[in-house]
Design an enzyme around this catalytic site. Structure first.
Site, short mmCIF file in Angstrom:
data_model
loop_
_atom_site.label_atom_id
_atom_site.label_comp_id
_atom_site.label_asym_id
_atom_site.label_seq_id
_atom_site.Cartn_x
_atom_site.Cartn_y
_atom_site.Cartn_z
N PHE A 221 0.95 -1.61 0.47
CA PHE A 221 0.04 0.37 0.33
C PHE A 221 0.73 1.66 -0.51
CE2 PHE A 221 -2.86 -3.33 1.85
CZ PHE A 221 -3.93 -2.80 1.13
N HIS A 222 1.62 1.17 -1.29
CA HIS A 222 2.56 2.13 -0.55
C HIS A 222 3.35 2.62 -2.54
CE1 HIS A 222 5.92 -0.30 0.62
NE2 HIS A 222 6.80 0.20 -0.40
N SER A 223 3.29 3.63 -3.13
CA SER A 223 4.35 3.94 -3.85
C SER A 223 5.97 4.81 -3.35
CB SER A 223 4.21 4.61 -5.26
OG SER A 223 3.80 5.59 -4.92
#
Ligand code: TYD
Length: 133
Positions: free
Chosen positions: A48-50
């Site tokens: 759940f990240h970039s």
């Protein structure tokens, strides 16, 4: 999408398999950090990240897991279940990792040292960051 599968060198004989990934050959960056995830709950979803700058190669060393990727345009799902391949992920790609099989191990080679400043962990912030590209 700046994502692709990479085939590693594999030296297989009756003693087993020896797999090699070298910077400048299979890995398109200088590896500054390794980390690995194991004992992941099969029902859990991680990620759940970039990343703003970080490039990574994900390697399903043992077992399998699903990586879901989105770059603002395209969505892709990749099952990692072959230790002779790596999944290159460029920066600015939102990812989640799920469906870990029992005993699965995910090894990650990263182009930078750990820096929380490089993460975008808020999805709306990620979408907004794409407009600034
Ligand atoms: P986190 O980003 O939540 O993992 P995932 O992307 O799999 O959801 O990382 C878990 C914790 O580990 C968090 O507190 C940050 C820390 N961490 C480091 O200290 N160094 C690292 O290189 C990484 C990848 C994570």
């Amino acid at each position: 999408m700046d994502v692709r599968m990479i085939d590693f060198q594999s030296h297989d004989d009756e003693r087993g398999c020896l797999v090699v990934a070298e910077t400048t050959k299979e890995i398109p960056f200088d590896i500054k950090r390794l980390y690995y995830i194991y004992d992941a709950d099969s029902k859990t979803t991680r990620g759940f990240h970039s990343h703003k700058r970080l490039q990574q190669v994900y390697i399903g060393i043992h077992g399998s897991m699903k990586v879901t990727l989105f770059d603002g345009v395209e969505k892709r799902e990749v099952i990692l279940d072959n230790p002779k391949q790596g999944l290159y992920i460029g920066h600015d790609v939102w990812r989640t990792i799920s469906d870990f099989s029992p005993g699965a191990v995910l090894l990650v080679a990263a182009s930078e040292l750990y820096s929380e400043d490089d993460y975008i962990r808020n999805y709306d912030e990620f979408l907004a960051s794409l407009d600034e590209r």
